[in-house]
Write an enzyme that holds these catalytic residues in place. Structure first.
Site, short mmCIF file in Angstrom:
data_model
loop_
_atom_site.label_atom_id
_atom_site.label_comp_id
_atom_site.label_asym_id
_atom_site.label_seq_id
_atom_site.Cartn_x
_atom_site.Cartn_y
_atom_site.Cartn_z
N THR A 1 5.33 26.44 16.76
CA THR A 1 5.37 26.69 15.31
C THR A 1 4.97 25.45 14.53
OG1 THR A 1 7.19 28.25 15.66
CG2 THR A 1 6.82 27.48 13.42
N THR A 2 5.53 24.30 14.90
CA THR A 2 5.22 23.05 14.22
C THR A 2 3.77 22.66 14.41
OG1 THR A 2 7.51 22.40 14.64
CG2 THR A 2 6.02 20.68 13.88
N TYR B 1 6.20 39.86 13.43
CA TYR B 1 5.64 40.88 12.56
C TYR B 1 5.80 42.29 13.13
CZ TYR B 1 2.65 43.32 9.24
OH TYR B 1 2.19 44.17 8.29
N TYR C 1 11.44 31.88 23.53
CA TYR C 1 11.63 31.19 22.25
C TYR C 1 12.16 32.21 21.26
CZ TYR C 1 10.30 28.56 17.98
OH TYR C 1 10.29 27.92 16.77
N ILE D 1 14.00 21.14 21.78
CA ILE D 1 12.59 21.14 21.39
C ILE D 1 12.60 20.87 19.89
CG2 ILE D 1 10.48 22.49 21.22
CD1 ILE D 1 11.22 23.87 23.80
#
Length: 293
Positions: free
Chosen positions: A43-44, A106, A132, A204
């Site tokens: 994501t980052t 989504y 995750y 993480i």
């Protein structure tokens, strides 16, 4: 298989393109500072804004630059099961040690859909999977019973979880339902300390992008059961953990990196924009509090 301080690496951009030179320097700095593994394309890392070719190149560069010094957990998640498999198979060929696979976002699959999704990935790639769970972003929660079922179906293949649910009771749920060998990593920096106390083995981390040595030292204190030292380091890092989310991530962490190292640009990709002036002030204050400026 994994433990310690594991940065969820940013993807540096320069003039809109992947800044490979800056990324290589970032990888070296992270390893030299004590990070125990690396996660590209999470994501980052703005994976959702990367083309597949860019996504694969970032993973390839990370593995190449790490050169076996630390393992690489490649971000391979997608809301398209077949695309997730594509990422996993590429990462396996490149030399990644595992795949970090987020719950499909989504689409909002049911628990049965999650089991089918992760089962397909486990059956169609031999790259170990770290689940995750970040329901705040995906609007899909991988419930503990689903985690336990997947781990039981695929022992040695589904090996752990990065949990960003915010529910610390799940660490015990997973330990009781799977066993101590299942790798539990916090996905929330601010919960790293209590997550470890419950049985987690590391984090993480977003903050580790900016403060890799402090985060590695913090994890070492936890591993040594030096609670006093761990608390002291947690107090230094705590404002930084929250500052990283004073605006839409990864805007604040990229700004923070640009303050600590001028080789990283604060640039992000649309629909993200650089963080606000208010967020920058919070980041600057947190960096000063941590002794990083």
């Amino acid at each position: 298989m994994f433990s310690g301080s594991i940065p969820a690496l940013v993807t540096p951009f320069r003039d809109g393109a992947f800044d490979e030179k800056a990324f290589r320097r970032l990888v070296d700095w992270q390893i030299e500072s004590g990070s125990s593994a690396l996660v590209p394309c999470g994501t980052t890392g703005e994976a959702s804004t990367l083309s597949n070719a860019e996504h694969h190149r970032v993973i390839e560069v990370c593995v190449e630059q790490a050169a076996g010094r630390v393992p690489v957990i490649a971000g391979c998640g997608s809301n398209d099961t077949m695309n997730a498999r594509l990422h996993m198979n590429f990462s396996r060929k490149t030399g990644a040690s595992a795949a970090l696979c987020v719950a499909p976002y989504y689409n909002r699959p049911s628990q049965e859909g999650l089991i089918a999704h992760f089962s397909f990935l486990a059956e169609n790639s031999d790259l170990p999977i770290v689940l995750y769970n970040v329901p705040g972003r995906t609007v899909t929660d991988i419930l503990p019973e689903t985690v336990c079922e997947l781990a039981a179906r695929f022992p040695g293949q589904i090996i752990g979880i990065k949990d960003a649910s915010g529910d610390l009771s799940r660490v015990t749920d997973h330990r009781m339902g799977i066993g101590k060998e299942f790798c539990q990593l916090s996905g929330d920096d601010e919960l790293w300390l209590p997550h470890s106390a419950a049985g987690g083995v590391g984090c993480i981390s977003v903050s580790a992008n900016v403060a890799p040595a402090l985060c590695a030292e913090f994890q070492a204190a936890i591993a040594a059961n030096d609670l006093a030292r761990a608390r002291d380091l947690n107090d230094r890092l705590y404002p930084l953990h929250y500052a990283m989310f004073e605006d839409a991530s990864p805007g604040p962490v990229k700004y923070a990196l640009s303050r600590v190292h001028d080789f990283v640009s604060p640039s992000v990709r649309l629909p993200m924009v650089e963080c606000s002036d208010a967020a920058k002030k919070a980041v600057d204050a947190a960096l000063e509090h941590a002794g990083l400026l």
